[in-house]
Design a protein around this motif. Sequence first.
Motif, PDB file in Angstrom:
ATOM      1  N   PRO A   7       0.822  -1.225   0.000  1.00 44.44           N
ATOM      2  CA  PRO A   7       0.000   0.000   0.000  1.00 44.44           C
ATOM      3  C   PRO A   7       0.853   1.271   0.000  1.00 44.44           C
ATOM      4  O   PRO A   7       1.129   1.850   1.048  1.00 44.44           O
ATOM      5  CB  PRO A   7      -0.804  -0.141   1.303  1.00 44.44           C
ATOM      6  CG  PRO A   7       0.128  -0.892   2.223  1.00 44.44           C
ATOM      7  CD  PRO A   7       0.930  -1.827   1.344  1.00 44.44           C
ATOM      8  N   CYS A   8       1.235   1.718  -1.169  1.00 39.21           N
ATOM      9  CA  CYS A   8       2.128   2.882  -1.275  1.00 39.21           C
ATOM     10  C   CYS A   8       1.503   4.154  -0.719  1.00 39.21           C
ATOM     11  O   CYS A   8       2.216   5.098  -0.368  1.00 39.21           O
ATOM     12  CB  CYS A   8       2.531   3.092  -2.736  1.00 39.21           C
ATOM     13  SG  CYS A   8       3.747   1.906  -3.337  1.00 39.21           S
ATOM     14  N   GLU A   9       0.167   4.206  -0.667  1.00 41.95           N
ATOM     15  CA  GLU A   9      -0.479   5.400  -0.124  1.00 41.95           C
ATOM     16  C   GLU A   9      -0.317   5.481   1.389  1.00 41.95           C
ATOM     17  O   GLU A   9      -0.382   6.569   1.963  1.00 41.95           O
ATOM     18  CB  GLU A   9      -1.971   5.404  -0.465  1.00 41.95           C
ATOM     19  CG  GLU A   9      -2.286   5.367  -1.948  1.00 41.95           C
ATOM     20  CD  GLU A   9      -2.202   3.970  -2.534  1.00 41.95           C
ATOM     21  OE1 GLU A   9      -1.979   3.014  -1.757  1.00 41.95           O
ATOM     22  OE2 GLU A   9      -2.336   3.814  -3.763  1.00 41.95           O
ATOM     23  N   VAL A  10      -0.105   4.342   2.043  1.00 35.48           N
ATOM     24  CA  VAL A  10       0.023   4.295   3.509  1.00 35.48           C
ATOM     25  C   VAL A  10       1.483   4.158   3.917  1.00 35.48           C
ATOM     26  O   VAL A  10       1.942   4.837   4.840  1.00 35.48           O
ATOM     27  CB  VAL A  10      -0.804   3.125   4.091  1.00 35.48           C
ATOM     28  CG1 VAL A  10      -0.660   3.065   5.609  1.00 35.48           C
ATOM     29  CG2 VAL A  10      -2.259   3.259   3.702  1.00 35.48           C
ATOM     30  N   LEU A  11       2.217   3.279   3.246  1.00 32.07           N
ATOM     31  CA  LEU A  11       3.633   3.049   3.543  1.00 32.07           C
ATOM     32  C   LEU A  11       4.444   3.601   2.370  1.00 32.07           C
ATOM     33  O   LEU A  11       4.694   2.901   1.396  1.00 32.07           O
ATOM     34  CB  LEU A  11       3.894   1.559   3.754  1.00 32.07           C
ATOM     35  CG  LEU A  11       3.197   0.932   4.967  1.00 32.07           C
ATOM     36  CD1 LEU A  11       3.364  -0.585   4.957  1.00 32.07           C
ATOM     37  CD2 LEU A  11       3.746   1.516   6.271  1.00 32.07           C
ATOM     38  N   VAL A  12       4.823   4.849   2.480  1.00 32.62           N
ATOM     39  CA  VAL A  12       5.472   5.566   1.372  1.00 32.62           C
ATOM     40  C   VAL A  12       6.993   5.396   1.464  1.00 32.62           C
ATOM     41  O   VAL A  12       7.608   5.826   2.444  1.00 32.62           O
ATOM     42  CB  VAL A  12       5.122   7.067   1.406  1.00 32.62           C
ATOM     43  CG1 VAL A  12       5.762   7.785   0.226  1.00 32.62           C
ATOM     44  CG2 VAL A  12       3.615   7.259   1.414  1.00 32.62           C
ATOM     45  N   PRO A  13       7.619   4.788   0.445  1.00 37.89           N
ATOM     46  CA  PRO A  13       9.085   4.694   0.452  1.00 37.89           C
ATOM     47  C   PRO A  13       9.716   5.964  -0.107  1.00 37.89           C
ATOM     48  O   PRO A  13       9.279   6.486  -1.133  1.00 37.89           O
ATOM     49  CB  PRO A  13       9.357   3.489  -0.457  1.00 37.89           C
ATOM     50  CG  PRO A  13       8.203   3.479  -1.408  1.00 37.89           C
ATOM     51  CD  PRO A  13       7.014   4.037  -0.668  1.00 37.89           C
ATOM     52  N   ARG A  14      10.740   6.460   0.563  1.00 38.07           N
ATOM     53  CA  ARG A  14      11.445   7.637   0.051  1.00 38.07           C
ATOM     54  C   ARG A  14      12.408   7.257  -1.072  1.00 38.07           C
ATOM     55  O   ARG A  14      12.650   8.037  -1.986  1.00 38.07           O
ATOM     56  CB  ARG A  14      12.229   8.300   1.190  1.00 38.07           C
ATOM     57  CG  ARG A  14      11.347   8.995   2.226  1.00 38.07           C
ATOM     58  CD  ARG A  14      12.186   9.685   3.272  1.00 38.07           C
ATOM     59  NE  ARG A  14      11.355  10.360   4.258  1.00 38.07           N
ATOM     60  CZ  ARG A  14      11.638  10.420   5.561  1.00 38.07           C
ATOM     61  NH1 ARG A  14      12.727   9.840   6.012  1.00 38.07           N
ATOM     62  NH2 ARG A  14      10.836  11.058   6.392  1.00 38.07           N
ATOM     63  N   ASP A  15      12.970   6.071  -0.985  1.00 40.29           N
ATOM     64  CA  ASP A  15      13.940   5.619  -1.982  1.00 40.29           C
ATOM     65  C   ASP A  15      13.442   4.311  -2.584  1.00 40.29           C
ATOM     66  O   ASP A  15      13.058   3.388  -1.851  1.00 40.29           O
ATOM     67  CB  ASP A  15      15.322   5.398  -1.347  1.00 40.29           C
ATOM     68  CG  ASP A  15      15.797   6.628  -0.586  1.00 40.29           C
ATOM     69  OD1 ASP A  15      15.789   7.722  -1.182  1.00 40.29           O
ATOM     70  OD2 ASP A  15      16.177   6.490   0.591  1.00 40.29           O
ATOM     71  N   VAL A  16      13.444   4.241  -3.914  1.00 37.67           N
ATOM     72  CA  VAL A  16      12.946   3.058  -4.613  1.00 37.67           C
ATOM     73  C   VAL A  16      13.977   2.605  -5.643  1.00 37.67           C
ATOM     74  O   VAL A  16      14.504   3.422  -6.402  1.00 37.67           O
ATOM     75  CB  VAL A  16      11.601   3.347  -5.319  1.00 37.67           C
ATOM     76  CG1 VAL A  16      11.135   2.128  -6.095  1.00 37.67           C
ATOM     77  CG2 VAL A  16      10.544   3.769  -4.305  1.00 37.67           C
ATOM     78  N   ALA A  17      14.268   1.309  -5.657  1.00 37.08           N
ATOM     79  CA  ALA A  17      15.197   0.751  -6.648  1.00 37.08           C
ATOM     80  C   ALA A  17      14.618  -0.549  -7.192  1.00 37.08           C
ATOM     81  O   ALA A  17      14.205  -1.420  -6.424  1.00 37.08           O
ATOM     82  CB  ALA A  17      16.560   0.488  -6.023  1.00 37.08           C
ATOM     83  N   PHE A  18      14.562  -0.662  -8.518  1.00 36.37           N
ATOM     84  CA  PHE A  18      14.185  -1.895  -9.203  1.00 36.37           C
ATOM     85  C   PHE A  18      15.295  -2.220 -10.198  1.00 36.37           C
ATOM     86  O   PHE A  18      15.608  -1.406 -11.073  1.00 36.37           O
ATOM     87  CB  PHE A  18      12.859  -1.733  -9.959  1.00 36.37           C
ATOM     88  CG  PHE A  18      11.647  -1.970  -9.117  1.00 36.37           C
ATOM     89  CD1 PHE A  18      10.964  -3.180  -9.175  1.00 36.37           C
ATOM     90  CD2 PHE A  18      11.178  -0.986  -8.258  1.00 36.37           C
ATOM     91  CE1 PHE A  18       9.838  -3.398  -8.402  1.00 36.37           C
ATOM     92  CE2 PHE A  18      10.055  -1.194  -7.480  1.00 36.37           C
ATOM     93  CZ  PHE A  18       9.380  -2.409  -7.549  1.00 36.37           C
ATOM     94  N   ASP A  19      15.875  -3.390 -10.081  1.00 34.49           N
ATOM     95  CA  ASP A  19      16.968  -3.777 -10.959  1.00 34.49           C
ATOM     96  C   ASP A  19      16.848  -5.252 -11.314  1.00 34.49           C
ATOM     97  O   ASP A  19      16.304  -6.053 -10.548  1.00 34.49           O
ATOM     98  CB  ASP A  19      18.326  -3.521 -10.301  1.00 34.49           C
ATOM     99  CG  ASP A  19      18.578  -2.037 -10.059  1.00 34.49           C
ATOM    100  OD1 ASP A  19      18.810  -1.322 -11.042  1.00 34.49           O
ATOM    101  OD2 ASP A  19      18.527  -1.616  -8.889  1.00 34.49           O
ATOM    102  N   ILE A  20      17.367  -5.602 -12.489  1.00 34.67           N
ATOM    103  CA  ILE A  20      17.404  -6.992 -12.914  1.00 34.67           C
ATOM    104  C   ILE A  20      18.758  -7.571 -12.533  1.00 34.67           C
ATOM    105  O   ILE A  20      19.795  -7.099 -13.013  1.00 34.67           O
ATOM    106  CB  ILE A  20      17.172  -7.128 -14.426  1.00 34.67           C
ATOM    107  CG1 ILE A  20      15.820  -6.529 -14.820  1.00 34.67           C
ATOM    108  CG2 ILE A  20      17.246  -8.588 -14.859  1.00 34.67           C
ATOM    109  CD1 ILE A  20      15.564  -6.517 -16.312  1.00 34.67           C
TER     110      ILE A  20
END
Length: 222
Positions: free
Chosen positions: A6-19
Motif C-alpha cells: 500500500p504505497c499510499e500508507v507506507l510511502v518509500p522515500r527511496d525506490v530501486a528496481f533492478d534486474i
Amino acid sequence: MTIRWPCEVLVPRDVAFDIAPRSLAGPASVNGATQVVSSDAGIWKATYGSIVVNNRNAVLAHRAISALLEGRLGSIVVPLCRGYQPVPEGAVAAGLYDQVPHSDDTLFDDGTGYVSGVIDVTAAAPAALRSTSMTVTVTYAGDIQPGQHFSLGERLYRIRTYDPETGTMTFRPPLREAALAGDRLEFDDPVCRMRLASDDGMDLQLSLRRFGTPTVQFIEDV
C-alpha cells in the motif's frame, strides 16, 4: 489473490528496481582467469528504502503485511511509480488520472474512487513463453523509450528497444508467461510479484515506539 504493497500508507522515500543476472563462475585458473557463464533470464530485485512510518495506520499496516507474508513464504505485488512512463501529454492536466466517484458523487468508505488506465498499449500478436520481443499496438501513449517498464499480469519487464515504425519491442527479462494478441501492457501502474529477500525483511524498529524508517528488500517470486 496476491496482496499489494500500500504505497499510499507506507510511502518509500527511496525506490530501486533492478534486474539481477543469473551467472555461474568456476574456480580461477593458475594464471587467474575465470570463466563466467550467465543466463539471459535474470530476476528482479527491489528495495523500498526509508519507508515513512509515522502514524498508527502505517505501523499497523506494516505489521499486518509482515504477518501475512510470514517471512519469505508469502508473495506480494510491489508497484513502481508512474514516473518516466509514456504518459500522454496533457493527460494529467486533463484529469485523466483523477479518481472518479459513484454516480451520486460519493466515494468508497475509504475515501477513494474508481481509477482506470490511461496508456493504451496492447500485444498485436501472440508471444511465446520466454520471448524477449513482441509486436505491440499503441492506441494512446506518449513517447515509448528504452528503460521504461510495463507489466503483464503480475510480471514486470523493462524495455530494451522500441521501433515505432514496426511496433517491435524488445525487453528483459524473458516473458514469464505467454502473451495473447490483445493482452494489455500495463504502463500506468507496472507491478512485480515478489517475496521478501530475507525472513526478517519486515522487522520494524520504532523510535520512541512511534516513528520508523525501515528498508524492505524484495526478490522476484519466480
